[in-house]
Design a protein around this motif. Structure first.
Motif, PDB file in Angstrom:
ATOM      1  N   SER A  66       0.833  -1.193   0.000  1.00 48.83           N
ATOM      2  CA  SER A  66       0.000   0.000   0.000  1.00 48.83           C
ATOM      3  C   SER A  66       0.875   1.253   0.000  1.00 48.83           C
ATOM      4  CB  SER A  66      -0.921   0.016   1.221  1.00 48.83           C
ATOM      5  OG  SER A  66      -1.783  -1.080   1.189  1.00 48.83           O
ATOM      6  N   TYR A  67       1.930   1.220   0.773  1.00 51.23           N
ATOM      7  CA  TYR A  67       2.858   2.357   0.825  1.00 51.23           C
ATOM      8  C   TYR A  67       3.471   2.608  -0.539  1.00 51.23           C
ATOM      9  CZ  TYR A  67       6.961   5.138   1.924  1.00 51.23           C
ATOM     10  OH  TYR A  67       7.914   6.118   1.929  1.00 51.23           O
ATOM     11  N   MET A  68       3.846   1.551  -1.223  1.00 50.56           N
ATOM     12  CA  MET A  68       4.451   1.698  -2.540  1.00 50.56           C
ATOM     13  C   MET A  68       3.440   2.245  -3.546  1.00 50.56           C
ATOM     14  SD  MET A  68       7.558   1.086  -2.153  1.00 50.56           S
ATOM     15  CE  MET A  68       8.141   1.017  -3.826  1.00 50.56           C
ATOM     16  N   ASN A  69       2.181   1.806  -3.456  1.00 51.56           N
ATOM     17  CA  ASN A  69       1.152   2.330  -4.357  1.00 51.56           C
ATOM     18  C   ASN A  69       0.920   3.814  -4.117  1.00 51.56           C
ATOM     19  OD1 ASN A  69       0.715  -0.101  -5.653  1.00 51.56           O
ATOM     20  ND2 ASN A  69      -0.914  -0.729  -4.278  1.00 51.56           N
ATOM     21  N   ILE A  70       0.911   4.222  -2.861  1.00 60.52           N
ATOM     22  CA  ILE A  70       0.739   5.633  -2.535  1.00 60.52           C
ATOM     23  C   ILE A  70       1.918   6.440  -3.069  1.00 60.52           C
ATOM     24  CG2 ILE A  70       0.709   7.294  -0.626  1.00 60.52           C
ATOM     25  CD1 ILE A  70      -0.916   5.177   0.945  1.00 60.52           C
ATOM     26  N   LYS A  71       3.122   5.917  -2.869  1.00 57.48           N
ATOM     27  CA  LYS A  71       4.318   6.601  -3.338  1.00 57.48           C
ATOM     28  C   LYS A  71       4.300   6.748  -4.860  1.00 57.48           C
ATOM     29  CE  LYS A  71       9.256   6.557  -2.489  1.00 57.48           C
ATOM     30  NZ  LYS A  71      10.360   5.868  -1.877  1.00 57.48           N
ATOM     31  N   LYS A  72       3.865   5.709  -5.564  1.00 54.33           N
ATOM     32  CA  LYS A  72       3.781   5.753  -7.020  1.00 54.33           C
ATOM     33  C   LYS A  72       2.747   6.783  -7.462  1.00 54.33           C
ATOM     34  CE  LYS A  72       2.618   2.945 -11.013  1.00 54.33           C
ATOM     35  NZ  LYS A  72       1.975   1.709 -11.447  1.00 54.33           N
ATOM     36  N   SER A  73       1.599   6.809  -6.796  1.00 52.70           N
ATOM     37  CA  SER A  73       0.551   7.776  -7.143  1.00 52.70           C
ATOM     38  C   SER A  73       1.028   9.204  -6.930  1.00 52.70           C
ATOM     39  CB  SER A  73      -0.707   7.521  -6.309  1.00 52.70           C
ATOM     40  OG  SER A  73      -1.254   6.276  -6.623  1.00 52.70           O
ATOM     41  N   LEU A  74       1.720   9.438  -5.826  1.00 53.38           N
ATOM     42  CA  LEU A  74       2.242  10.782  -5.563  1.00 53.38           C
ATOM     43  C   LEU A  74       3.268  11.178  -6.620  1.00 53.38           C
ATOM     44  CD1 LEU A  74       2.572  10.732  -1.685  1.00 53.38           C
ATOM     45  CD2 LEU A  74       0.898  11.987  -3.064  1.00 53.38           C
ATOM     46  N   SER A  75       4.081  10.224  -7.046  1.00 56.50           N
ATOM     47  CA  SER A  75       5.070  10.485  -8.088  1.00 56.50           C
ATOM     48  C   SER A  75       4.383  10.858  -9.401  1.00 56.50           C
ATOM     49  CB  SER A  75       5.945   9.248  -8.273  1.00 56.50           C
ATOM     50  OG  SER A  75       6.823   9.424  -9.342  1.00 56.50           O
ATOM     51  N   GLU A  76       3.298  10.154  -9.728  1.00 54.21           N
ATOM     52  CA  GLU A  76       2.559  10.458 -10.956  1.00 54.21           C
ATOM     53  C   GLU A  76       1.912  11.842 -10.877  1.00 54.21           C
ATOM     54  OE1 GLU A  76      -0.082   7.157 -11.353  1.00 54.21           O
ATOM     55  OE2 GLU A  76       1.499   5.825 -12.077  1.00 54.21           O
TER      56      GLU A  76
ATOM     57  N   GLU B 239       3.026  14.386  -9.120  1.00 56.15           N
ATOM     58  CA  GLU B 239       4.116  15.364  -9.231  1.00 56.15           C
ATOM     59  C   GLU B 239       4.563  15.502 -10.684  1.00 56.15           C
ATOM     60  OE1 GLU B 239       6.235  18.363  -8.003  1.00 56.15           O
ATOM     61  OE2 GLU B 239       4.956  17.223  -6.658  1.00 56.15           O
TER      62      GLU B 239
END
Length: 90
Positions: free
Chosen positions: A49-59, A61
């Motif tokens: 879940s943390y990785m999915n959130i991090k990926k979404s935030l990267s997208e 940005e």
């Protein structure tokens, strides 16, 4: 988690109560098993879940960067208007 802990405590009280019927104890134990399985799934899925959130935030940005730069925005619009498959003539 606090609410879950309270429910778990109440269920264990039912299991340990001498006045509870076998059916009540069995139902309480079944619910406890489901609760513990749910907690385990939540804990083991946390890194994903943390990785999915991090990926979404990267997208998000990246989209902000594209929106703020006219050149990147023009390239993005061109890519949307003319996808690569559009130019594959045979």
């Amino acid at each position: 988690m606090v609410g879950s802990n309270e429910i778990t405590r109440k269920l264990w009280q039912i299991v340990q109560n001498e006045n509870s019927t076998i059916k009540e104890k069995t139902n309480a134990l079944s619910t406890l098993m489901q609760s513990y399985n749910s907690r385990l799934q939540t804990l083991t899925a946390a890194p994903e879940s943390y990785m999915n959130i991090k990926k979404s935030l990267s997208e998000i940005e990246m989209q902000r960067l594209v929106d703020s730069e006219p050149f990147l925005k023009a390239q993005d619009q061109q890519r949307k208007l003319f996808p690569k498959s559009y130019f594959n003539f045979k």
